[in-house]
Design a protein around this motif. Structure first.
Motif, PDB file in Angstrom:
ATOM      1  N   MET A 168       2.987  36.535  62.724  1.00 32.87           N
ATOM      2  CA  MET A 168       2.951  37.970  62.599  1.00 32.87           C
ATOM      3  C   MET A 168       1.732  38.527  63.315  1.00 32.87           C
ATOM      4  O   MET A 168       1.838  39.490  64.057  1.00 32.87           O
ATOM      5  N   GLU A 169       0.576  37.883  63.086  1.00 29.70           N
ATOM      6  CA  GLU A 169      -0.648  38.347  63.728  1.00 29.70           C
ATOM      7  C   GLU A 169      -0.540  38.251  65.246  1.00 29.70           C
ATOM      8  O   GLU A 169      -0.913  39.186  65.962  1.00 29.70           O
ATOM      9  N   LEU A 170      -0.037  37.133  65.716  1.00 32.10           N
ATOM     10  CA  LEU A 170       0.098  36.921  67.151  1.00 32.10           C
ATOM     11  C   LEU A 170       1.065  37.923  67.767  1.00 32.10           C
ATOM     12  O   LEU A 170       0.778  38.528  68.806  1.00 32.10           O
ATOM     13  N   ALA A 171       2.222  38.119  67.104  1.00 33.18           N
ATOM     14  CA  ALA A 171       3.224  39.049  67.621  1.00 33.18           C
ATOM     15  C   ALA A 171       2.682  40.478  67.670  1.00 33.18           C
ATOM     16  O   ALA A 171       2.853  41.178  68.676  1.00 33.18           O
ATOM     17  N   LEU A 172       2.005  40.906  66.600  1.00 30.39           N
ATOM     18  CA  LEU A 172       1.448  42.263  66.584  1.00 30.39           C
ATOM     19  C   LEU A 172       0.340  42.419  67.624  1.00 30.39           C
ATOM     20  O   LEU A 172       0.219  43.475  68.250  1.00 30.39           O
ATOM     21  N   GLY A 173      -0.459  41.371  67.806  1.00 26.09           N
ATOM     22  CA  GLY A 173      -1.495  41.416  68.836  1.00 26.09           C
ATOM     23  C   GLY A 173      -0.899  41.558  70.223  1.00 26.09           C
ATOM     24  O   GLY A 173      -1.364  42.359  71.044  1.00 26.09           O
ATOM     25  N   HIS A 174       0.167  40.806  70.500  1.00 21.42           N
ATOM     26  CA  HIS A 174       0.829  40.901  71.808  1.00 21.42           C
ATOM     27  C   HIS A 174       1.508  42.260  71.989  1.00 21.42           C
ATOM     28  O   HIS A 174       1.485  42.828  73.089  1.00 21.42           O
ATOM     29  N   ALA A 233       0.544  45.106  70.622  1.00 19.80           N
ATOM     30  CA  ALA A 233      -0.529  46.076  70.873  1.00 19.80           C
ATOM     31  C   ALA A 233      -0.975  45.995  72.329  1.00 19.80           C
ATOM     32  O   ALA A 233      -1.155  47.024  72.992  1.00 19.80           O
ATOM     33  N   GLU A 234      -1.119  44.774  72.819  1.00 21.28           N
ATOM     34  CA  GLU A 234      -1.509  44.574  74.217  1.00 21.28           C
ATOM     35  C   GLU A 234      -0.472  45.169  75.166  1.00 21.28           C
ATOM     36  O   GLU A 234      -0.810  45.831  76.139  1.00 21.28           O
ATOM     37  N   ARG A 235       0.809  44.955  74.849  1.00 24.45           N
ATOM     38  CA  ARG A 235       1.909  45.489  75.672  1.00 24.45           C
ATOM     39  C   ARG A 235       1.874  47.006  75.709  1.00 24.45           C
ATOM     40  O   ARG A 235       2.199  47.642  76.703  1.00 24.45           O
ATOM     41  N   LEU A 236       1.424  47.631  74.593  1.00 21.24           N
ATOM     42  CA  LEU A 236       1.334  49.088  74.513  1.00 21.24           C
ATOM     43  C   LEU A 236       0.008  49.627  75.038  1.00 21.24           C
ATOM     44  O   LEU A 236      -0.249  50.818  74.977  1.00 21.24           O
ATOM     45  N   GLY A 237      -0.836  48.724  75.517  1.00 22.31           N
ATOM     46  CA  GLY A 237      -2.117  49.144  76.070  1.00 22.31           C
ATOM     47  C   GLY A 237      -3.174  49.411  75.014  1.00 22.31           C
ATOM     48  O   GLY A 237      -4.121  50.158  75.264  1.00 22.31           O
ATOM     49  N   VAL A 277      14.256  40.272  64.202  1.00 25.66           N
ATOM     50  CA  VAL A 277      12.988  40.952  64.503  1.00 25.66           C
ATOM     51  C   VAL A 277      12.233  40.195  65.593  1.00 25.66           C
ATOM     52  O   VAL A 277      11.701  40.802  66.526  1.00 25.66           O
ATOM     53  N   HIS A 278      12.214  38.870  65.506  1.00 26.05           N
ATOM     54  CA  HIS A 278      11.551  38.066  66.539  1.00 26.05           C
ATOM     55  C   HIS A 278      12.208  38.272  67.899  1.00 26.05           C
ATOM     56  O   HIS A 278      11.516  38.353  68.920  1.00 26.05           O
ATOM     57  N   ALA A 279      13.526  38.376  67.919  1.00 29.49           N
ATOM     58  CA  ALA A 279      14.239  38.612  69.182  1.00 29.49           C
ATOM     59  C   ALA A 279      13.888  39.988  69.751  1.00 29.49           C
ATOM     60  O   ALA A 279      13.715  40.141  70.968  1.00 29.49           O
ATOM     61  N   ILE A 280      13.768  40.983  68.893  1.00 25.48           N
ATOM     62  CA  ILE A 280      13.398  42.333  69.342  1.00 25.48           C
ATOM     63  C   ILE A 280      11.986  42.325  69.915  1.00 25.48           C
ATOM     64  O   ILE A 280      11.731  42.869  70.998  1.00 25.48           O
ATOM     65  N   VAL A 281      11.059  41.698  69.199  1.00 19.10           N
ATOM     66  CA  VAL A 281       9.673  41.611  69.669  1.00 19.10           C
ATOM     67  C   VAL A 281       9.621  40.898  71.014  1.00 19.10           C
ATOM     68  O   VAL A 281       8.951  41.351  71.951  1.00 19.10           O
ATOM     69  N   ALA A 282      10.345  39.786  71.127  1.00 23.47           N
ATOM     70  CA  ALA A 282      10.373  39.050  72.398  1.00 23.47           C
ATOM     71  C   ALA A 282      10.930  39.909  73.513  1.00 23.47           C
ATOM     72  O   ALA A 282      10.401  39.898  74.636  1.00 23.47           O
ATOM     73  N   GLY A 283      11.977  40.667  73.229  1.00 21.64           N
ATOM     74  CA  GLY A 283      12.559  41.546  74.243  1.00 21.64           C
ATOM     75  C   GLY A 283      11.581  42.606  74.716  1.00 21.64           C
ATOM     76  O   GLY A 283      11.476  42.893  75.910  1.00 21.64           O
ATOM     77  N   VAL A 284      10.816  43.184  73.785  1.00 25.97           N
ATOM     78  CA  VAL A 284       9.819  44.194  74.158  1.00 25.97           C
ATOM     79  C   VAL A 284       8.689  43.549  74.961  1.00 25.97           C
ATOM     80  O   VAL A 284       8.248  44.097  75.980  1.00 25.97           O
ATOM     81  N   LEU A 285       8.243  42.375  74.512  1.00 22.98           N
ATOM     82  CA  LEU A 285       7.148  41.705  75.225  1.00 22.98           C
ATOM     83  C   LEU A 285       7.563  41.267  76.627  1.00 22.98           C
ATOM     84  O   LEU A 285       6.760  41.319  77.554  1.00 22.98           O
ATOM     85  N   GLU A 286       8.808  40.824  76.782  1.00 22.62           N
ATOM     86  CA  GLU A 286       9.306  40.380  78.086  1.00 22.62           C
ATOM     87  C   GLU A 286       9.748  41.548  78.968  1.00 22.62           C
ATOM     88  O   GLU A 286      10.173  41.339  80.099  1.00 22.62           O
ATOM     89  N   ARG A 287       9.686  42.753  78.404  1.00 18.63           N
ATOM     90  CA  ARG A 287      10.071  43.976  79.102  1.00 18.63           C
ATOM     91  C   ARG A 287      11.562  44.043  79.422  1.00 18.63           C
ATOM     92  O   ARG A 287      11.988  44.800  80.282  1.00 18.63           O
ATOM     93  N   SER A 288      12.372  43.241  78.736  1.00 17.20           N
ATOM     94  CA  SER A 288      13.823  43.351  78.892  1.00 17.20           C
ATOM     95  C   SER A 288      14.380  44.392  77.922  1.00 17.20           C
ATOM     96  O   SER A 288      15.549  44.730  77.963  1.00 17.20           O
ATOM     97  N   LEU A 289      13.505  44.890  77.066  1.00 17.12           N
ATOM     98  CA  LEU A 289      13.870  45.902  76.089  1.00 17.12           C
ATOM     99  C   LEU A 289      12.761  46.944  76.052  1.00 17.12           C
ATOM    100  O   LEU A 289      11.583  46.604  75.907  1.00 17.12           O
ATOM    101  N   GLU A 290      13.131  48.196  76.211  1.00 17.29           N
ATOM    102  CA  GLU A 290      12.139  49.270  76.152  1.00 17.29           C
ATOM    103  C   GLU A 290      11.623  49.428  74.730  1.00 17.29           C
ATOM    104  O   GLU A 290      12.326  49.127  73.768  1.00 17.29           O
TER     105      GLU A 290
END
Length: 180
Positions: A1-7, A9-13, A55-68
């Motif tokens: 959870m911590e790692l995903a939220l950190g990534h 936040a980074e993706r959102l600048g 939820v993990h799939a959604i987070v991965a999609g946002v981080l990989e930029r395949s999902l807005e």
């Protein structure tokens, strides 16, 4: 959870430091010398691995930029609105089965496994009926623990069991994070 939220936040600048426990989340935004800290207290809830996987799939999609980000938020809202696959009856029976399985893990004998499963069923029923009424939700753990102790002692009067083992096996499901 911590790692995903950190990534995320980074993706959102955003610059963020995240700390999560089963019942709280603390996020510090900004540089160390000028942080804004936010603390969120959460009630422990049931773990739904199917929703967690989504939820993990959604987070991965946002981080990989395949999902807005906006679509990710909408998918997350939809995932949270989805009904659980297994109803309260199945979860109550699962609580009983878990208590019996935990007793096996502690090298219990047949009487102790049966007692743990029975007491676990009572704990599951208390949890089911307690969560149906929001004003009784805070009483679930103490009522479950009290009734579990009384029932375990009553069983111990009839059969040779290790009381502590049966109590731990039947109540551990109530500890935040242990229901997994």
């Amino acid at each position: 959870m911590e790692l995903a939220l950190g990534h995320l936040a980074e993706r959102l600048g955003l610059l963020a430091q995240v700390l999560c426990t089963p019942t709280s989340m603390t996020i510090a935004f900004g540089p160390m010398h000028d942080q804004q800290v936010s603390l969120m207290r959460m009630e422990p809830g049931a773990i739904n691995l199917e929703k967690l996987d989504r939820v993990h799939a959604i987070v991965a999609g946002v981080l990989e930029r395949s999902l807005e980000v906006e679509q990710g938020l909408e998918d997350l809202r939809q995932t949270l609105r989805t009904e659980d696959r297994f109803g309260p009856r199945a979860m109550t029976l699962a609580t009983s089965a878990s208590a019996g399985a935990i007793a096996v893990f502690f090298n219990a004998n047949l009487h102790e496994i049966s007692a743990a499963a029975l007491v676990g069923l009572v704990v599951g029923l208390i949890t089911y009926f307690g969560k149906r009424r929001p004003h009784t939700a805070l009483l679930i753990e103490p009522v479950a623990a009290t009734l579990a102790a009384l029932l375990t002692v009553a069983i111990a009067c009839l059969f040779p069991i290790r009381i502590n083992l049966v109590l731990i096996a039947s109540l551990i499901i109530l500890v935040p994070g242990f229901s997994l």
